[in-house]
Design a protein around this motif. Structure first.
Motif, mmCIF file in Angstrom:
data_model
loop_
_atom_site.group_PDB
_atom_site.id
_atom_site.type_symbol
_atom_site.label_atom_id
_atom_site.label_comp_id
_atom_site.label_asym_id
_atom_site.label_seq_id
_atom_site.Cartn_x
_atom_site.Cartn_y
_atom_site.Cartn_z
ATOM 1 N N PRO A 182 0.804 -1.236 0.000
ATOM 2 C CA PRO A 182 0.000 0.000 0.000
ATOM 3 C C PRO A 182 0.831 1.278 0.000
ATOM 4 N N HIS A 183 2.112 1.167 0.306
ATOM 5 C CA HIS A 183 2.971 2.345 0.376
ATOM 6 C C HIS A 183 3.721 2.603 -0.931
ATOM 7 N N LEU A 184 3.522 1.738 -1.924
ATOM 8 C CA LEU A 184 4.113 1.925 -3.243
ATOM 9 C C LEU A 184 3.065 2.484 -4.188
ATOM 10 N N LYS A 185 3.422 3.494 -4.941
ATOM 11 C CA LYS A 185 2.465 4.159 -5.808
ATOM 12 C C LYS A 185 2.478 3.633 -7.237
ATOM 13 N N ARG A 186 3.629 3.184 -7.728
ATOM 14 C CA ARG A 186 3.700 2.853 -9.148
ATOM 15 C C ARG A 186 4.491 1.585 -9.466
ATOM 16 N N ILE A 187 5.381 1.155 -8.594
ATOM 17 C CA ILE A 187 6.249 0.033 -8.966
ATOM 18 C C ILE A 187 5.754 -1.288 -8.369
ATOM 19 N N PRO A 188 6.026 -2.396 -9.056
ATOM 20 C CA PRO A 188 5.588 -3.700 -8.549
ATOM 21 C C PRO A 188 6.417 -4.166 -7.355
#
Length: 350
Positions: free
Chosen positions: A221-227
Protein backbone atom coordinates in the motif's frame (compact mmCIF):
# COMPACT_ATOMS: atom_id res chain seq x y z
CA UNK A 1 6.91 -10.90 16.61
CA UNK A 2 4.28 -13.17 15.13
CA UNK A 3 5.19 -14.64 11.78
CA UNK A 4 2.70 -15.79 9.17
CA UNK A 5 4.04 -18.56 6.99
CA UNK A 6 2.76 -19.98 3.75
CA UNK A 7 0.76 -23.17 4.37
CA UNK A 8 1.80 -26.47 2.89
CA UNK A 9 -1.45 -28.34 3.43
CA UNK A 10 -2.88 -27.90 -0.06
CA UNK A 11 -1.94 -30.63 -2.48
CA UNK A 12 -0.37 -29.32 -5.69
CA UNK A 13 -2.80 -31.35 -7.77
CA UNK A 14 -5.78 -29.70 -6.07
CA UNK A 15 -4.76 -26.07 -6.29
CA UNK A 16 -7.54 -23.58 -7.10
CA UNK A 17 -7.23 -21.32 -10.08
CA UNK A 18 -5.23 -18.27 -8.98
CA UNK A 19 -5.40 -14.69 -10.12
CA UNK A 20 -1.71 -13.97 -10.63
CA UNK A 21 -1.10 -11.85 -13.69
CA UNK A 22 2.02 -10.81 -15.61
CA UNK A 23 3.46 -7.45 -14.59
CA UNK A 24 5.88 -4.88 -15.96
CA UNK A 25 9.32 -3.81 -14.79
CA UNK A 26 9.54 -0.56 -16.68
CA UNK A 27 8.91 -1.59 -20.31
CA UNK A 28 9.69 -5.27 -19.63
CA UNK A 29 6.77 -7.69 -19.33
CA UNK A 30 7.45 -10.40 -16.75
CA UNK A 31 5.35 -13.38 -17.79
CA UNK A 32 4.85 -15.57 -15.85
CA UNK A 33 5.22 -13.38 -12.74
CA UNK A 34 7.82 -15.76 -11.29
CA UNK A 35 11.46 -14.72 -11.05
CA UNK A 36 14.63 -16.75 -10.61
CA UNK A 37 16.65 -15.31 -7.74
CA UNK A 38 20.30 -14.34 -8.09
CA UNK A 39 22.35 -16.64 -5.86
CA UNK A 40 26.10 -16.21 -5.46
CA UNK A 41 28.05 -19.29 -6.48
CA UNK A 42 25.10 -21.03 -8.11
CA UNK A 43 23.02 -19.12 -10.69
CA UNK A 44 25.63 -19.06 -13.42
CA UNK A 45 25.00 -19.65 -17.10
CA UNK A 46 24.80 -23.44 -16.68
CA UNK A 47 22.07 -23.21 -14.05
CA UNK A 48 20.18 -20.55 -16.00
CA UNK A 49 20.31 -22.65 -19.14
CA UNK A 50 18.77 -25.60 -17.32
CA UNK A 51 16.02 -23.41 -15.86
CA UNK A 52 15.39 -22.00 -19.33
CA UNK A 53 15.08 -25.50 -20.79
CA UNK A 54 12.35 -26.37 -18.27
CA UNK A 55 10.69 -22.94 -18.61
CA UNK A 56 8.52 -21.16 -16.09
CA UNK A 57 10.74 -18.25 -15.04
CA UNK A 58 9.54 -14.89 -16.32
CA UNK A 59 12.90 -13.28 -15.54
CA UNK A 60 16.23 -14.99 -14.93
CA UNK A 61 19.17 -13.44 -13.08
CA UNK A 62 22.92 -13.85 -12.80
CA UNK A 63 24.92 -14.26 -9.65
CA UNK A 64 25.56 -10.91 -7.99
CA UNK A 65 28.55 -9.10 -9.51
CA UNK A 66 31.02 -7.09 -7.46
CA UNK A 67 30.96 -3.70 -9.21
CA UNK A 68 34.37 -2.67 -7.90
CA UNK A 69 35.93 -5.91 -9.12
CA UNK A 70 34.32 -5.42 -12.53
CA UNK A 71 35.86 -1.93 -12.81
CA UNK A 72 39.29 -3.22 -11.77
CA UNK A 73 39.19 -5.95 -14.41
CA UNK A 74 38.07 -3.45 -17.01
CA UNK A 75 40.86 -1.01 -16.19
CA UNK A 76 43.47 -3.78 -16.29
CA UNK A 77 42.11 -5.25 -19.52
CA UNK A 78 41.38 -8.54 -17.80
CA UNK A 79 38.57 -10.88 -18.77
CA UNK A 80 35.28 -9.79 -17.24
CA UNK A 81 34.08 -11.76 -14.19
CA UNK A 82 33.05 -15.40 -14.53
CA UNK A 83 29.72 -14.28 -13.07
CA UNK A 84 29.03 -12.69 -16.44
CA UNK A 85 29.69 -15.96 -18.25
CA UNK A 86 27.18 -16.29 -21.08
CA UNK A 87 25.43 -12.97 -20.44
CA UNK A 88 26.35 -11.30 -23.72
CA UNK A 89 24.80 -13.97 -25.95
CA UNK A 90 22.12 -15.79 -23.98
CA UNK A 91 18.40 -15.24 -24.51
CA UNK A 92 16.53 -12.40 -22.87
CA UNK A 93 14.96 -11.34 -20.59
CA UNK A 94 17.89 -11.44 -18.19
CA UNK A 95 18.78 -9.39 -15.11
CA UNK A 96 22.28 -8.79 -13.77
CA UNK A 97 22.60 -8.00 -10.08
CA UNK A 98 25.42 -5.74 -8.91
CA UNK A 99 26.65 -4.70 -5.46
CA UNK A 100 28.90 -2.07 -3.91
CA UNK A 101 28.41 1.07 -1.83
CA UNK A 102 29.79 3.71 -4.18
CA UNK A 103 27.20 5.40 -6.44
CA UNK A 104 29.80 6.28 -9.08
CA UNK A 105 31.16 2.73 -9.30
CA UNK A 106 27.71 1.17 -9.49
CA UNK A 107 26.59 3.68 -12.11
CA UNK A 108 29.67 2.98 -14.23
CA UNK A 109 29.09 -0.77 -14.17
CA UNK A 110 25.35 -0.41 -14.66
CA UNK A 111 25.93 1.67 -17.77
CA UNK A 112 28.25 -0.97 -19.22
CA UNK A 113 25.72 -3.70 -18.54
CA UNK A 114 22.93 -1.70 -20.14
CA UNK A 115 24.86 -0.64 -23.24
CA UNK A 116 27.57 -3.21 -23.93
CA UNK A 117 25.78 -6.29 -22.60
CA UNK A 118 22.26 -4.98 -23.29
CA UNK A 119 20.78 -6.73 -20.27
CA UNK A 120 17.05 -6.48 -19.60
CA UNK A 121 17.31 -5.28 -16.00
CA UNK A 122 20.07 -3.99 -13.73
CA UNK A 123 19.34 -5.03 -10.15
CA UNK A 124 21.09 -3.55 -7.11
CA UNK A 125 21.68 -5.80 -4.13
CA UNK A 126 20.76 -4.27 -0.77
CA UNK A 127 19.87 -7.59 0.79
CA UNK A 128 22.95 -9.82 1.00
CA UNK A 129 23.61 -10.54 4.70
CA UNK A 130 26.99 -12.30 4.52
CA UNK A 131 29.83 -10.76 6.50
CA UNK A 132 32.18 -10.34 3.52
CA UNK A 133 29.63 -8.06 1.85
CA UNK A 134 28.19 -6.29 4.90
CA UNK A 135 30.92 -5.79 7.48
CA UNK A 136 33.95 -5.89 5.22
CA UNK A 137 32.55 -4.01 2.21
CA UNK A 138 29.72 -2.02 3.86
CA UNK A 139 27.41 -3.12 1.08
CA UNK A 140 24.37 -5.35 0.64
CA UNK A 141 22.05 -5.32 3.65
CA UNK A 142 24.47 -3.08 5.56
CA UNK A 143 23.08 -0.18 3.54
CA UNK A 144 19.55 -0.72 4.87
CA UNK A 145 20.55 1.44 7.83
CA UNK A 146 21.29 4.30 5.42
CA UNK A 147 18.20 4.77 3.19
CA UNK A 148 19.43 8.15 1.94
CA UNK A 149 22.62 6.52 0.69
CA UNK A 150 20.53 3.86 -1.03
CA UNK A 151 18.48 6.57 -2.71
CA UNK A 152 21.62 8.29 -3.95
CA UNK A 153 22.93 5.02 -5.38
CA UNK A 154 19.67 4.20 -7.13
CA UNK A 155 19.31 7.68 -8.64
CA UNK A 156 22.82 7.52 -10.11
CA UNK A 157 22.37 4.02 -11.49
CA UNK A 158 18.93 4.79 -12.95
CA UNK A 159 20.34 7.82 -14.76
CA UNK A 160 23.35 5.86 -16.06
CA UNK A 161 21.29 2.89 -17.28
CA UNK A 162 18.34 4.65 -18.89
CA UNK A 163 16.22 3.40 -20.59
CA UNK A 164 17.14 -0.01 -19.10
CA UNK A 165 15.10 -0.44 -15.90
CA UNK A 166 16.87 -0.58 -12.55
CA UNK A 167 15.48 -2.58 -9.63
CA UNK A 168 16.44 -3.16 -6.00
CA UNK A 169 16.42 -6.19 -3.71
CA UNK A 170 16.20 -5.67 0.05
CA UNK A 171 15.44 -7.43 3.32
CA UNK A 172 12.94 -6.37 5.95
CA UNK A 173 15.65 -4.52 7.86
CA UNK A 174 18.95 -5.06 9.63
CA UNK A 175 17.39 -6.91 12.56
CA UNK A 176 13.98 -7.72 14.05
CA UNK A 177 14.10 -4.60 16.21
CA UNK A 178 15.17 -2.44 13.24
CA UNK A 179 12.63 -3.30 10.55
CA UNK A 180 12.37 -0.37 8.13
CA UNK A 181 11.27 -2.00 4.87
CA UNK A 182 8.35 0.40 4.31
CA UNK A 183 10.56 3.49 4.66
CA UNK A 184 13.23 1.91 2.46
CA UNK A 185 10.65 0.91 -0.16
CA UNK A 186 9.47 4.49 -0.45
CA UNK A 187 13.06 5.67 -0.90
CA UNK A 188 13.62 3.01 -3.57
CA UNK A 189 10.55 4.08 -5.49
CA UNK A 190 11.28 7.80 -5.07
CA UNK A 191 14.79 7.32 -6.45
CA UNK A 192 13.43 5.93 -9.71
CA UNK A 193 13.66 2.16 -9.36
CA UNK A 194 11.29 0.17 -11.58
CA UNK A 195 10.56 -2.67 -9.13
CA UNK A 196 11.32 -3.82 -5.60
CA UNK A 197 12.03 -7.35 -4.37
CA UNK A 198 11.77 -8.02 -0.64
CA UNK A 199 13.14 -11.07 1.13
CA UNK A 200 11.00 -11.77 4.19
CA UNK A 201 13.85 -12.00 6.69
CA UNK A 202 16.15 -9.45 8.28
CA UNK A 203 19.90 -9.35 7.74
CA UNK A 204 20.45 -10.69 11.26
CA UNK A 205 18.19 -13.66 10.48
CA UNK A 206 20.51 -14.72 7.68
CA UNK A 207 18.60 -17.78 6.34
CA UNK A 208 17.21 -19.08 9.62
CA UNK A 209 13.62 -19.02 10.79
CA UNK A 210 10.72 -18.36 8.48
CA UNK A 211 10.13 -15.57 5.97
CA UNK A 212 7.46 -13.12 7.13
CA UNK A 213 5.12 -12.62 4.21
CA UNK A 214 2.78 -10.41 6.24
CA UNK A 215 5.55 -7.83 6.49
CA UNK A 216 6.32 -8.15 2.79
CA UNK A 217 2.65 -7.64 1.92
CA UNK A 218 2.38 -4.62 4.24
CA UNK A 219 4.74 -2.72 1.95
CA UNK A 220 2.45 -2.78 -1.08
CA UNK A 221 0.00 0.00 0.00
CA UNK A 222 2.97 2.35 0.38
CA UNK A 223 4.11 1.93 -3.24
CA UNK A 224 2.46 4.16 -5.81
CA UNK A 225 3.70 2.85 -9.15
CA UNK A 226 6.25 0.03 -8.97
CA UNK A 227 5.59 -3.70 -8.55
CA UNK A 228 6.41 -5.58 -5.36
CA UNK A 229 8.06 -8.99 -5.61
CA UNK A 230 8.08 -11.33 -2.60
CA UNK A 231 10.88 -13.75 -1.80
CA UNK A 232 11.41 -16.39 0.86
CA UNK A 233 10.54 -20.04 1.59
CA UNK A 234 8.90 -20.77 -1.77
CA UNK A 235 9.72 -24.44 -2.23
CA UNK A 236 6.59 -25.80 -3.93
CA UNK A 237 3.97 -24.82 -6.47
CA UNK A 238 1.43 -24.82 -3.63
CA UNK A 239 3.38 -22.19 -1.72
CA UNK A 240 3.69 -20.00 -4.81
CA UNK A 241 -0.06 -20.09 -5.34
CA UNK A 242 -0.65 -19.37 -1.65
CA UNK A 243 1.66 -16.36 -1.87
CA UNK A 244 -0.39 -14.86 -4.67
CA UNK A 245 -3.70 -15.69 -3.01
CA UNK A 246 -2.91 -14.53 0.50
CA UNK A 247 -0.50 -11.62 0.06
CA UNK A 248 -0.43 -8.34 -1.81
CA UNK A 249 2.44 -8.98 -4.21
CA UNK A 250 2.78 -8.60 -7.97
CA UNK A 251 5.37 -11.30 -8.41
CA UNK A 252 7.35 -13.92 -6.54
CA UNK A 253 11.02 -14.87 -6.59
CA UNK A 254 12.13 -18.47 -6.08
CA UNK A 255 15.62 -18.98 -4.70
CA UNK A 256 17.32 -21.86 -2.85
CA UNK A 257 14.60 -24.47 -3.36
CA UNK A 258 15.31 -24.42 -7.11
CA UNK A 259 18.95 -25.43 -6.69
CA UNK A 260 17.93 -29.06 -6.31
CA UNK A 261 14.67 -28.65 -8.26
CA UNK A 262 15.34 -26.39 -11.26
CA UNK A 263 12.00 -27.58 -12.70
CA UNK A 264 10.19 -25.84 -9.81
CA UNK A 265 9.70 -22.69 -11.89
CA UNK A 266 7.83 -24.65 -14.53
CA UNK A 267 5.67 -26.32 -11.90
CA UNK A 268 4.89 -22.98 -10.25
CA UNK A 269 4.08 -21.35 -13.59
CA UNK A 270 1.63 -24.13 -14.43
CA UNK A 271 0.00 -23.74 -11.02
CA UNK A 272 -0.53 -20.00 -11.33
CA UNK A 273 -2.09 -20.56 -14.75
CA UNK A 274 -4.42 -23.18 -13.29
CA UNK A 275 -2.92 -25.93 -15.44
CA UNK A 276 -1.89 -29.46 -14.44
CA UNK A 277 1.43 -29.37 -12.62
CA UNK A 278 4.23 -31.34 -14.32
CA UNK A 279 5.57 -34.23 -12.27
CA UNK A 280 9.12 -34.17 -10.94
CA UNK A 281 11.60 -35.84 -13.29
CA UNK A 282 12.36 -39.43 -12.40
CA UNK A 283 15.59 -40.13 -10.51
CA UNK A 284 17.10 -41.44 -13.75
CA UNK A 285 16.13 -38.20 -15.50
CA UNK A 286 17.57 -36.17 -12.63
CA UNK A 287 20.85 -38.02 -12.98
CA UNK A 288 20.96 -37.22 -16.69
CA UNK A 289 20.16 -33.59 -15.87
CA UNK A 290 23.08 -33.42 -13.45
CA UNK A 291 25.40 -34.81 -16.11
CA UNK A 292 24.08 -32.20 -18.56
CA UNK A 293 24.82 -29.53 -15.96
CA UNK A 294 28.37 -30.83 -15.61
CA UNK A 295 28.96 -30.76 -19.35
CA UNK A 296 27.85 -27.11 -19.51
CA UNK A 297 30.27 -26.21 -16.71
CA UNK A 298 33.02 -28.28 -18.33
CA UNK A 299 32.69 -26.44 -21.64
CA UNK A 300 33.47 -23.18 -19.84
CA UNK A 301 36.05 -24.14 -17.25
CA UNK A 302 37.76 -27.28 -18.50
CA UNK A 303 38.02 -30.70 -16.90
CA UNK A 304 39.80 -30.00 -13.61
CA UNK A 305 38.08 -26.77 -12.54
CA UNK A 306 34.68 -27.98 -13.68
CA UNK A 307 35.08 -31.16 -11.64
CA UNK A 308 35.81 -29.17 -8.49
CA UNK A 309 32.99 -26.71 -9.16
CA UNK A 310 30.55 -29.53 -9.80
CA UNK A 311 30.94 -30.83 -6.27
CA UNK A 312 28.55 -28.25 -4.81
CA UNK A 313 26.09 -28.43 -7.71
CA UNK A 314 25.96 -32.22 -7.50
CA UNK A 315 25.28 -32.04 -3.76
CA UNK A 316 22.27 -29.85 -4.52
CA UNK A 317 20.88 -32.43 -6.95
CA UNK A 318 21.25 -35.15 -4.31
CA UNK A 319 19.47 -33.23 -1.56
CA UNK A 320 16.45 -35.14 -0.28
CA UNK A 321 17.14 -38.17 -2.47
CA UNK A 322 17.76 -41.70 -1.18
CA UNK A 323 21.43 -42.18 -0.27
CA UNK A 324 22.21 -38.45 -0.47
CA UNK A 325 24.71 -38.51 2.39
CA UNK A 326 26.78 -41.30 0.85
CA UNK A 327 26.67 -39.59 -2.54
CA UNK A 328 27.84 -36.26 -1.07
CA UNK A 329 30.71 -37.97 0.75
CA UNK A 330 32.06 -39.40 -2.50
CA UNK A 331 31.33 -36.47 -4.79
CA UNK A 332 33.16 -34.09 -2.44
CA UNK A 333 36.49 -35.59 -3.51
CA UNK A 334 36.14 -35.64 -7.30
CA UNK A 335 38.94 -34.02 -9.32
CA UNK A 336 38.26 -35.27 -12.85
CA UNK A 337 35.38 -36.03 -15.21
CA UNK A 338 36.11 -39.76 -14.91
CA UNK A 339 35.79 -39.55 -11.14
CA UNK A 340 32.57 -37.58 -11.44
CA UNK A 341 30.97 -40.08 -13.81
CA UNK A 342 32.06 -42.98 -11.60
CA UNK A 343 30.52 -41.43 -8.50
CA UNK A 344 27.29 -40.69 -10.35
CA UNK A 345 27.14 -44.23 -11.72
CA UNK A 346 27.80 -45.87 -8.36
CA UNK A 347 26.13 -43.61 -5.82
CA UNK A 348 23.42 -41.43 -7.32
CA UNK A 349 20.02 -43.10 -6.88
CA UNK A 350 18.06 -44.29 -9.90
Amino acid sequence: MATTTIPTSARDTELPRPLAKPFYIGPLLVDPPILQAPMAGFTNYAFRQIVREFGGAGLLATEMVNARGFVWMDEHEAEHPDRLWGVAAEPRPLAVQIWDNEPETLAKVGARLATEYQVSVVDINFGCPVRQVTQKAHSGSYLLRFPDRMGEIIERVVKACAPTPVTAKIRLGCSRDRINAIDVAQVVEGAGAAALTVHGRTAADMFSGEADWDLISAIKPHLKRIPLIGNGDLDSAAKVVAAFERYDVDGVMIARAALNKPWLYAQAAAAVRGEPIPADPTLAEQRELMIHHFELVRERFGDEKASVLMRKYACCYAQGRPGARDFRKHVATIKSPAAFYAVVENYFPV
